[in-house]
Design an enzyme around this catalytic site. Structure first.
Site, PDB file in Angstrom:
ATOM      1  N   HIS A  71       0.871  -1.175   0.000  1.00 40.84           N
ATOM      2  CA  HIS A  71       0.000   0.000   0.000  1.00 40.84           C
ATOM      3  C   HIS A  71       0.912   1.230   0.000  1.00 40.84           C
ATOM      4  O   HIS A  71       1.623   1.466   0.968  1.00 40.84           O
ATOM      5  CB  HIS A  71      -0.904   0.005   1.236  1.00 40.84           C
ATOM      6  CG  HIS A  71      -1.810  -1.180   1.324  1.00 40.84           C
ATOM      7  ND1 HIS A  71      -3.076  -1.200   0.774  1.00 40.84           N
ATOM      8  CD2 HIS A  71      -1.635  -2.400   1.889  1.00 40.84           C
ATOM      9  CE1 HIS A  71      -3.644  -2.376   1.004  1.00 40.84           C
ATOM     10  NE2 HIS A  71      -2.775  -3.126   1.674  1.00 40.84           N
ATOM     11  N   ARG A  85      -0.388   4.362  -0.643  1.00 40.11           N
ATOM     12  CA  ARG A  85      -1.229   5.494  -0.221  1.00 40.11           C
ATOM     13  C   ARG A  85      -1.254   6.632  -1.235  1.00 40.11           C
ATOM     14  O   ARG A  85      -1.547   7.777  -0.881  1.00 40.11           O
ATOM     15  CB  ARG A  85      -0.761   6.038   1.129  1.00 40.11           C
ATOM     16  CG  ARG A  85      -0.552   5.005   2.227  1.00 40.11           C
ATOM     17  CD  ARG A  85      -1.785   4.195   2.516  1.00 40.11           C
ATOM     18  NE  ARG A  85      -1.629   3.378   3.725  1.00 40.11           N
ATOM     19  CZ  ARG A  85      -2.409   2.351   4.016  1.00 40.11           C
ATOM     20  NH1 ARG A  85      -3.394   2.012   3.195  1.00 40.11           N
ATOM     21  NH2 ARG A  85      -2.232   1.663   5.129  1.00 40.11           N
ATOM     22  N   ASN A  94      -6.771   0.564  -2.801  1.00 36.77           N
ATOM     23  CA  ASN A  94      -7.506   1.368  -1.819  1.00 36.77           C
ATOM     24  C   ASN A  94      -6.847   2.721  -1.589  1.00 36.77           C
ATOM     25  O   ASN A  94      -6.447   3.096  -0.493  1.00 36.77           O
ATOM     26  CB  ASN A  94      -7.678   0.615  -0.494  1.00 36.77           C
ATOM     27  CG  ASN A  94      -6.366   0.209   0.151  1.00 36.77           C
ATOM     28  OD1 ASN A  94      -5.337   0.101  -0.517  1.00 36.77           O
ATOM     29  ND2 ASN A  94      -6.385  -0.007   1.455  1.00 36.77           N
ATOM     30  N   ASP A 128      -8.936  -5.087  -1.816  1.00 38.03           N
ATOM     31  CA  ASP A 128      -8.236  -5.320  -0.557  1.00 38.03           C
ATOM     32  C   ASP A 128      -8.427  -4.160   0.414  1.00 38.03           C
ATOM     33  O   ASP A 128      -8.315  -2.991   0.049  1.00 38.03           O
ATOM     34  CB  ASP A 128      -6.743  -5.522  -0.796  1.00 38.03           C
ATOM     35  CG  ASP A 128      -6.004  -5.862   0.480  1.00 38.03           C
ATOM     36  OD1 ASP A 128      -6.202  -6.979   0.987  1.00 38.03           O
ATOM     37  OD2 ASP A 128      -5.253  -5.001   0.970  1.00 38.03           O
ATOM     38  N   ASP A 147       2.373  -6.888   2.583  1.00 36.52           N
ATOM     39  CA  ASP A 147       1.215  -6.084   2.983  1.00 36.52           C
ATOM     40  C   ASP A 147       1.699  -4.807   3.663  1.00 36.52           C
ATOM     41  O   ASP A 147       1.135  -4.358   4.674  1.00 36.52           O
ATOM     42  CB  ASP A 147       0.273  -6.878   3.897  1.00 36.52           C
ATOM     43  CG  ASP A 147      -1.113  -6.224   4.033  1.00 36.52           C
ATOM     44  OD1 ASP A 147      -1.365  -5.220   3.345  1.00 36.52           O
ATOM     45  OD2 ASP A 147      -1.925  -6.717   4.843  1.00 36.52           O
ATOM     46  N   HIS A 186       1.230   4.021   8.186  1.00 34.24           N
ATOM     47  CA  HIS A 186       0.317   4.939   8.868  1.00 34.24           C
ATOM     48  C   HIS A 186       1.137   5.967   9.629  1.00 34.24           C
ATOM     49  O   HIS A 186       2.196   5.659  10.187  1.00 34.24           O
ATOM     50  CB  HIS A 186      -0.595   4.186   9.846  1.00 34.24           C
ATOM     51  CG  HIS A 186      -1.638   3.352   9.191  1.00 34.24           C
ATOM     52  ND1 HIS A 186      -2.678   3.878   8.459  1.00 34.24           N
ATOM     53  CD2 HIS A 186      -1.802   1.997   9.148  1.00 34.24           C
ATOM     54  CE1 HIS A 186      -3.438   2.891   8.008  1.00 34.24           C
ATOM     55  NE2 HIS A 186      -2.920   1.746   8.398  1.00 34.24           N
ATOM     56  N   PHE A 222      -5.479  -0.411  11.334  1.00 33.82           N
ATOM     57  CA  PHE A 222      -4.756  -1.657  11.098  1.00 33.82           C
ATOM     58  C   PHE A 222      -3.599  -1.398  10.130  1.00 33.82           C
ATOM     59  O   PHE A 222      -3.737  -0.653   9.168  1.00 33.82           O
ATOM     60  CB  PHE A 222      -5.686  -2.700  10.478  1.00 33.82           C
ATOM     61  CG  PHE A 222      -6.838  -3.107  11.351  1.00 33.82           C
ATOM     62  CD1 PHE A 222      -6.657  -4.012  12.385  1.00 33.82           C
ATOM     63  CD2 PHE A 222      -8.107  -2.591  11.130  1.00 33.82           C
ATOM     64  CE1 PHE A 222      -7.725  -4.409  13.185  1.00 33.82           C
ATOM     65  CE2 PHE A 222      -9.186  -2.981  11.928  1.00 33.82           C
ATOM     66  CZ  PHE A 222      -8.994  -3.888  12.955  1.00 33.82           C
TER      67      PHE A 222
END
Length: 425
Positions: free
Chosen positions: A59, A61, A91, A149, A302, A306, A320
């Site tokens: 990810h 972002r 996502n 996902d 994965d 964050h 998460f």
């Protein structure tokens, strides 16, 4: 320009050899034990020379939450972990559910020039779960697979359509396997540890039910289903059953699910909060056995950055996710040292199998004619993974400031050195 990597141990999925690698331009042109004159010489004595790692689940972002990470910082983080090809999930904000966003992501990665970025498109428009995307347009733009996902595709009818359409394009669907009706606002694995901590738990059955449904839909449609971030022993049992019955099913396990159990949450450390959650020690052992036996096809990180402020809250409120790209090598090498897998199996899980699943014929092996995507790894190097080494904009790794063993000390992408570990080689 000619580049020579000499004196290293070349590790491929089918064996190892002490030899030199000769690169011209973007391509490996020779594997030899002879001395070769070259413009650039890299002495890899004592090092492992592996195909560049392929991470099928990250990810970045980008677009929308670039303060956590973006394609640029994600690329820099990847090559610092020996990863030369990344598949970012859809996502983003806006969601990668159309060809224009796919093209923009690829263009940004090409401009930086560190990795091959192969976007995963959304299964459904806007992640709403009712209408599938224009798969043909997105594949033409560069998408390689499809996944919602972060959310499951709840409708069996929609998942069936996605498997049928993706099969028609020689692509596949990646399942975030979760029955949300069983989540019950849980924040960790349901079991003795959640009871001790007084936190709401999520049973592993929420994953297993979804795996069972999707394997049956793959059986029905003859489509290819790839199960993301498997965390449950029973999920692996279901995947094994499906494979024995000829279902086109592959799966991945993330390093945190074979390295940590839910007991690591006893300190309420939100950096250990992820989805699917850390499971029991028995599940951890099952992941290791799946990696050892060949049942698991891929190790994928994965990687989910964050911001510190988002994680520095009460456990229930924290998002998460865990960083993974720069800790992929040391955590996987720990399996080698434990005797769970061999170095050859490590290459199979992190490079050869992903290349096979993605139909990347010029990746996944150190051999003549292959693209010169290469990770030079020091398996014995001990270092502190601190903020100076961390290339991500985020810091949400429980391994930050910990002493690790094993690292990619030099990464080559298409024959160019794109990362050097400080003070190495």
């Amino acid at each position: 320009m000619k580049t020579l990597i000499k004196n290293g141990t070349i590790i491929n999925a089918d064996g190892r050899i002490n030899a030199n690698v000769v690169i011209e331009g973007e391509t490996i042109v020779e594997i030899t034990t002879e001395e070769v004159q070259a413009d650039v010489v890299i002495d890899a004595t004592g090092m492992l020379v592996m195909p560049g790692l392929i991470d099928m689940h990250v990810h970045f972002r980008d677009p929308g939450q670039e303060y956590k990470d973006d394609v640029i910082s994600g690329s820099e983080t990847a090559v610092a972990g020996g990863v030369t090809t990344c598949l970012p999930m859809a996502n983003t904000t806006p969601i990668n559910d159309n060809a224009s966003i796919t093209r923009a992501m690829i263009a940004k990665a090409k401009e930086r020039g560190l990795i091959d970025l192969l976007p995963i498109g959304a299964v459904t428009q806007g992640f709403k779960g009712d209408r599938i995307v224009e798969m043909g347009d997105m594949i033409e733009a560069g998408a390689v697979a499809f996944s919602d996902d972060g959310l499951p595709v709840s409708s069996s009818t929609v998942m069936r359509a996605a498997l049928e359409y993706s099969r028609g394009f020689n692509s596949f669907v990646i399942s975030h396997s979760e029955d949300c009706s069983l989540c019950r606002h849980g924040v960790m694995n349901e079991g003795p540890t959640s009871t001790i901590l007084g936190l709401k738990g999520m049973p592993s059955e929420k994953e297993e039910i979804a795996v069972a449904r999707d394997m049956l839909l793959a059986k029905l449609t003859k489509g290819h289903i790839h199960i993301a971030h498997v965390s449950s022993a029973w999920s692996l049992k279901l995947i094994e059953l499906a494979r024995k019955e000829g279902v086109s099913i592959t799966c991945e396990v993330a390093p945190h699910h074979f390295s940590f159990s839910d007991e690591h949450l006893l300190t309420y450390d939100t950096y250990f909060k992820m989805s699917p959650p850390l499971r029991s020690k028995c599940d951890v052992e099952a992941m290791k056995e799946g990696l050892r036996s060949g049942l698991v096809d891929v190790i994928a990180t994965d990687h989910a950055p964050h911001h510190t402020d988002e994680k520095f809250v009460e456990f229930d409120k924290a998002p998460f996710g865990i960083l993974g790209l720069q800790t992929l090598v040391p955590l996987t090498l720990a399996l080698v040292k434990e005797g769970v897998i061999t170095l050859e199996r490590m290459v199979e899980l992190t490079s050869a199998n992903p290349a096979k699943i993605l139909h990347l014929d010029n990746k996944g092996k150190i051999a003549k004619g292959m693209l010169a995507d290469i990770a030079i790894i020091d398996p014995e190097m001990t270092y502190v993974y601190d903020e100076k080494l961390n290339k991500s904009k985020s810091k949400n790794s429980p391994l930050l400031n910990q002493t690790l063993t094993g690292a990619a000390v030099k990464t080559l992408k298409s024959g160019r050195v794109v990362f050097d570990f400080p003070n190495c080689l």
